[in-house]
Scaffold this motif. Structure first.
Motif, short mmCIF file in Angstrom:
data_model
loop_
_atom_site.label_atom_id
_atom_site.label_comp_id
_atom_site.label_asym_id
_atom_site.label_seq_id
_atom_site.Cartn_x
_atom_site.Cartn_y
_atom_site.Cartn_z
N UNK A 159 6.04 14.76 2.38
CA UNK A 159 6.17 14.50 3.36
C UNK A 159 4.82 15.01 4.49
N UNK A 160 4.32 15.70 3.73
CA UNK A 160 2.73 16.35 4.72
C UNK A 160 1.97 15.58 4.14
N UNK A 161 2.21 14.86 3.06
CA UNK A 161 0.71 13.83 2.53
C UNK A 161 -0.47 14.36 1.65
N UNK A 162 0.74 15.77 0.96
CA UNK A 162 -0.04 16.18 -0.35
C UNK A 162 0.17 15.19 -1.00
N UNK A 163 -0.72 15.41 -2.63
CA UNK A 163 -0.53 14.11 -3.37
C UNK A 163 -0.03 15.46 -4.67
N UNK A 164 1.23 14.71 -5.14
CA UNK A 164 1.72 15.26 -5.67
C UNK A 164 2.30 15.22 -7.30
N UNK A 165 2.23 13.51 -7.63
CA UNK A 165 2.19 13.28 -8.59
C UNK A 165 1.66 12.10 -9.01
N UNK A 217 1.11 -1.21 0.03
CA UNK A 217 -0.40 -0.36 -0.22
C UNK A 217 0.91 1.59 0.30
N UNK A 218 2.00 1.39 0.98
CA UNK A 218 2.94 2.25 0.71
C UNK A 218 4.02 2.03 0.68
N UNK A 219 5.05 2.59 0.11
CA UNK A 219 6.90 3.01 0.15
C UNK A 219 7.09 3.81 -0.06
N UNK A 220 7.90 4.49 1.54
CA UNK A 220 8.88 5.19 2.39
C UNK A 220 10.28 4.58 2.04
N UNK A 221 10.98 5.69 1.71
CA UNK A 221 12.60 5.80 1.75
C UNK A 221 12.76 6.97 3.37
N UNK A 222 14.74 6.77 3.40
CA UNK A 222 14.88 7.40 4.68
C UNK A 222 16.33 6.47 4.12
N UNK A 223 17.11 8.02 5.17
CA UNK A 223 19.29 7.37 5.35
C UNK A 223 18.77 6.82 6.22
N UNK A 224 20.22 6.46 6.24
CA UNK A 224 20.87 6.55 7.68
C UNK A 224 21.79 6.91 9.01
N UNK A 225 21.41 8.74 8.13
CA UNK A 225 22.20 10.08 7.98
C UNK A 225 20.83 10.88 7.90
N UNK A 226 20.64 11.93 8.17
CA UNK A 226 20.03 13.10 7.87
C UNK A 226 19.46 13.06 6.07
N UNK A 227 18.99 13.34 6.28
CA UNK A 227 18.09 13.56 4.71
C UNK A 227 17.48 15.07 4.55
N UNK A 228 16.95 15.71 3.54
CA UNK A 228 16.43 16.43 2.67
C UNK A 228 14.90 15.43 3.04
N UNK A 229 14.49 14.69 3.27
CA UNK A 229 13.18 14.78 3.46
C UNK A 229 12.97 13.88 2.11
N UNK A 230 12.12 12.30 2.16
CA UNK A 230 11.99 12.21 0.59
C UNK A 230 10.01 11.79 0.91
N UNK A 231 9.91 12.40 -1.02
CA UNK A 231 8.74 12.15 -0.92
C UNK A 231 8.52 10.47 -0.94
#
Ligand SMILES: [Zn+2]
Length: 296
Positions: free
Chosen positions: A255-261, A226-240
């Motif tokens: 990141x705030x849940x607005x549909x982008x594309x 249903x959902x695929x999210x992404x992160x790094x083991x260090x700080x990152x700018x925040x991924x869609x």
């Protein structure tokens, strides 16, 4: 009077609804395998599939910090009936967390026929589970190729193994994937996100009516995400992130849940994937729209 008070309390004589209310207080999310912070991994090696229920050693660091380990689930080992009744509630109400990391995944050595299971989970639990989170903590080495640019998402061994171990998951209502890329001096973590998303987003899609090649079909095996999210083991700018809409089509969200594309059909070229991963949200940063207009 005195003797009556000493009579043992018969838990199984309670009506099933009352037993369920008691089990409800003991519910928590099971983790497979146990997070390393639980220590003493092999203390109960004779009961691997019960490891997470044994007192004092099963909580994630965050959870343990929040509530402290509970000490009452020994009752699960009382008998089969208690175990079944409790596990039915776990499957219905808790989220089962399955992790793949360098700690439990080793790329197949040449000639090594015995595939080591990622998770020791009762197949009955997998069949009944309603909510499941999968976390891939992945190095680029776990992609199993020397050059991730030349890899096609359909040929990833780790993905095939995850799909085959999830083959019993067929009543799930919410199944999410989180891909955490571990830093690597040689390869950009984007490759891990890219291959994981492209490989898993087709999982569980209905089989096409037109004849498909066997590799295409293999890419569909397993339950639907249903959902695929992404992160790094260090700080990152925040991924869609990617999530299916009501019609089951993949969409990108900020990141705030607005549909982008919308996501593209099939496997995206890596450039298009990266563009969506970091696309500005028009709601969160309206100025990005103005800039885009000015550039035109
Ligand atoms: Zn937004």
């Amino acid at each position: 009077m005195q003797t009556e008070q000493k009579k043992p309390f018969r838990f199984l004589d309670l009506p099933a609804e009352l037993r369920d209310m008691i089990y409800d207080h003991l519910l928590e999310d099971p983790y497979f395998p146990l997070p390393p912070t639980c220590g003493k991994q092999h203390q109960h090696s004779t009961l691997p599939s019960l490891g997470w229920v044994l007192p004092g050693r099963r909580l994630s660091a965050a959870r343990a910090g929040a509530t402290g380990p509970r000490r009452c689930n020994w009752m699960l080992l009382a008998n089969r009936q208690c175990y079944r009744e409790f596990m039915d509630l776990v499957c219905m109400k808790s989220t089962i967390h399955l992790t793949v990391s360098p700690a439990n995944y080793k790329s197949q050595e040449a000639g090594d026929e015995t595939e080591k299971k990622l998770w020791k989970v009762d197949p009955e639990v997998l069949r009944k589970v309603k909510k499941c989170d999968i976390k891939l903590i992945t190095t680029s080495a776990m992609l199993g190729v020397s050059d991730p640019r030349k890899m096609s998402p359909g040929e990833w061994a780790l993905s095939s193994q995850v799909r085959s171990e999830l083959s019993d998951v067929n009543n799930v209502e919410e199944l999410n994937l989180h891909v955490q890329a571990l830093g690597d001096p040689l390869w950009n973590p984007l490759w891990v996100w890219y291959h994981a998303s492209q490989s898993f987003k087709t999982m569980g899609s209905p089989r096409p009516t037109s004849p498909s090649t066997s590799s295409e079909y293999k890419g569909r095996l397993g339950p639907t995400l249903h959902r695929i999210t992404f992160s790094l083991d260090i700080w990152s700018p925040g991924e869609n992130y990617l999530e299916r809409d009501a019609e089951g089509h993949w969409q990108w969200y900020c990141m705030k849940g607005h549909c982008i594309a919308p996501d593209g059909a099939g496997v995206l070229p890596v450039r298009e994937f990266c563009a969506r991963l970091y696309m500005e949200c028009r709601v969160c940063s309206p100025e990005s729209d103005v800039e885009a207009d000015a550039a035109r």
